[in-house]
Write a protein that holds these residues in place. Structure first.
Motif, PDB file in Angstrom:
ATOM      1  N   ARG A   1       4.149  16.683   1.956  1.00  0.00           N
ATOM      2  CA  ARG A   1       5.540  16.349   2.303  1.00  0.00           C
ATOM      3  C   ARG A   1       5.830  14.852   2.148  1.00  0.00           C
ATOM      4  NH1 ARG A   1       6.759  19.715   7.900  1.00  0.00           N
ATOM      5  NH2 ARG A   1       6.365  21.826   7.070  1.00  0.00           N
ATOM      6  N   TYR A   2       4.782  14.048   2.144  1.00  0.00           N
ATOM      7  CA  TYR A   2       4.969  12.587   2.143  1.00  0.00           C
ATOM      8  C   TYR A   2       5.862  12.093   1.006  1.00  0.00           C
ATOM      9  CZ  TYR A   2       3.867   7.613   1.912  1.00  0.00           C
ATOM     10  OH  TYR A   2       3.966   6.246   1.857  1.00  0.00           O
ATOM     11  N   PRO A   3       5.656  12.521  -0.253  1.00  0.00           N
ATOM     12  CA  PRO A   3       6.492  11.984  -1.344  1.00  0.00           C
ATOM     13  C   PRO A   3       7.974  12.291  -1.192  1.00  0.00           C
ATOM     14  CG  PRO A   3       4.536  13.067  -2.223  1.00  0.00           C
ATOM     15  CD  PRO A   3       4.622  13.435  -0.779  1.00  0.00           C
ATOM     16  N   THR A   4       8.304  13.426  -0.549  1.00  0.00           N
ATOM     17  CA  THR A   4       9.719  13.786  -0.406  1.00  0.00           C
ATOM     18  C   THR A   4      10.332  13.195   0.862  1.00  0.00           C
ATOM     19  OG1 THR A   4       9.087  15.863   0.692  1.00  0.00           O
ATOM     20  CG2 THR A   4       9.431  15.922  -1.694  1.00  0.00           C
ATOM     21  N   VAL A   5       9.505  12.993   1.894  1.00  0.00           N
ATOM     22  CA  VAL A   5      10.025  12.458   3.164  1.00  0.00           C
ATOM     23  C   VAL A   5      10.069  10.939   3.136  1.00  0.00           C
ATOM     24  CG1 VAL A   5       9.601  12.266   5.645  1.00  0.00           C
ATOM     25  CG2 VAL A   5       9.257  14.459   4.483  1.00  0.00           C
ATOM     26  N   MET A   6       8.964  10.321   2.721  1.00  0.00           N
ATOM     27  CA  MET A   6       8.868   8.865   2.749  1.00  0.00           C
ATOM     28  C   MET A   6       9.171   8.293   1.366  1.00  0.00           C
ATOM     29  SD  MET A   6       8.492   6.733   5.190  1.00  0.00           S
ATOM     30  CE  MET A   6       7.600   7.619   6.464  1.00  0.00           C
ATOM     31  N   THR A   7      10.444   8.324   1.004  1.00  0.00           N
ATOM     32  CA  THR A   7      10.887   7.767  -0.279  1.00  0.00           C
ATOM     33  C   THR A   7      11.164   6.273  -0.125  1.00  0.00           C
ATOM     34  OG1 THR A   7      13.208   8.229   0.221  1.00  0.00           O
ATOM     35  CG2 THR A   7      11.945   9.975  -0.888  1.00  0.00           C
ATOM     36  N   ASN A   8      11.413   5.613  -1.252  1.00  0.00           N
ATOM     37  CA  ASN A   8      11.760   4.191  -1.201  1.00  0.00           C
ATOM     38  C   ASN A   8      13.032   3.961  -0.382  1.00  0.00           C
ATOM     39  OD1 ASN A   8       9.568   3.549  -2.743  1.00  0.00           O
ATOM     40  ND2 ASN A   8      10.717   3.032  -4.603  1.00  0.00           N
ATOM     41  N   GLN A   9      13.997   4.873  -0.530  1.00  0.00           N
ATOM     42  CA  GLN A   9      15.242   4.737   0.226  1.00  0.00           C
ATOM     43  C   GLN A   9      14.994   4.876   1.728  1.00  0.00           C
ATOM     44  OE1 GLN A   9      14.819   6.639  -2.457  1.00  0.00           O
ATOM     45  NE2 GLN A   9      16.123   5.572  -3.955  1.00  0.00           N
TER      46      GLN A   9
END
Length: 321
Positions: free
Chosen positions: A134-142
């Motif tokens: 889930r990290y790539p979708t939850v913790m985005t640059n934005q």
């Protein structure tokens, strides 16, 4: 306007004393020491800022946190050290009342900010290891940029509360700040009458700002360790605990000396002279900004790869000279 009783002299300016026991013949050496320390901290952290701005491959959530930490590490010494250097080079330790209050606000602001940045860093590692899918979708640059902006705004709250009350206090005519910069403890010590209640209020505020984030950091690291022990390989364990050791060292340097400095007046057996307290304050305030760039440059694979050609080129030029 500073409110004062008729029996007291109004204070319009403060004087930074620095180390009370330091002899004048050492002033120039100490001034040069803090000057080179300031330049080293700023250049080291500025290097991280420039690398992040120019290299798009590292513009990721974790590096946004590192950028935020680097900017904070530039901000604190910029607020704290120039007047201290002037104190020892030109015997100019004078600060106007409002300038001292501004410096006090910013000193505590950057302290609060660093605490929140370390918390953000711990939470980022928690999500990256415990929820890797889930990290790539939850913790985005934005998302990380929003969290970073939030920490920079929220860090103003607690210093602002005391910034509102201090101008209404009565000062007894004494204006010597027994520290290397204006902070709440040094300023409140000059207030008339019994300061025990005011000190307890500032002590409680400091503990809340520092140790609530620390508690969350410790909880997140415990959860990380439990997760890694259950699912990771031996090689992964070594890498993960190496990361924990590095960040744990920085966190320990940041939090533990602070506790002794703030708690010393509450424990009669824990005696701390002005010089020892100032040395401890400078250690936990300036050592992390000094070593953070070296730690993250040496331990971060992407940054090492970016800097290696630059260092090779620089080495070649030096050899030609």
């Amino acid at each position: 306007m500073i409110q004062a009783d008729d029996n007291y002299t109004q204070v319009s300016a403060f004087v930074i004393v620095g180390f009370p026991s330091l002899q004048p013949e050492y002033f120039d050496i100490v001034g040069w020491f803090f000057f080179f320390l300031y330049v080293t901290i700023v250049l080291g952290n500025l290097l991280l800022v420039v690398v992040f701005a120019l290299e798009h491959s590292i513009q990721k959530p974790m590096y946004i946190i590192m950028l935020s930490l680097a900017l904070s590490d530039i901000g604190f010494p910029t607020v704290a050290l120039p007047k201290l250097i002037a104190r020892y080079w030109w015997n100019d330790g004078r600060l106007s009342f409002q300038t001292c209050l501004f410096q006090r606000h910013m000193i505590h602001y950057f302290g609060s900010l660093n605490s929140l940045i370390l918390l953000t860093m711990a939470l980022d590692r928690y999500f990256a290891i415990c929820f890797p899918l889930r990290y790539p979708t939850v913790m985005t640059n934005q998302t990380m940029t929003g969290l970073t902006v939030l920490t920079w705004v929220v860090a103003h709250i607690f210093p602002s509360v005391s910034s509102y009350h201090i101008p209404t206090m009565s000062f007894c005519g004494l204006n010597k700040i027994m520290n290397v910069f204006c902070d709440t403890r040094s300023v409140v010590a000059l207030v008339c009458g019994d300061i025990s209640r005011k000190y307890m209020q500032s002590f409680a505020t400091a503990l809340f700002i520092l140790y609530v984030p620390l508690s969350l950091i410790v909880i997140s690291y415990i959860a990380l360790i439990v997760t890694v022990l259950h699912v990771d390989s031996g090689k992964g364990l070594v890498k993960t605990f190496s990361t924990f050791a590095t960040q744990g060292c920085i966190i320990s340097i940041y939090y533990i000396p602070r506790f002794f400095v703030y708690a010393a007046p509450l424990f009669p057996s824990l005696t701390m002279t002005h010089d020892k307290r100032i040395a401890a304050t400078l250690f936990y305030s300036l050592f992390p900004p000094l070593i953070n760039p070296f730690i993250y440059c040496l331990r971060t694979k992407e940054i090492k790869q970016i800097l290696r050609p630059l260092l090779t080129l620089l080495k070649g030029h030096l050899m030609l000279l």
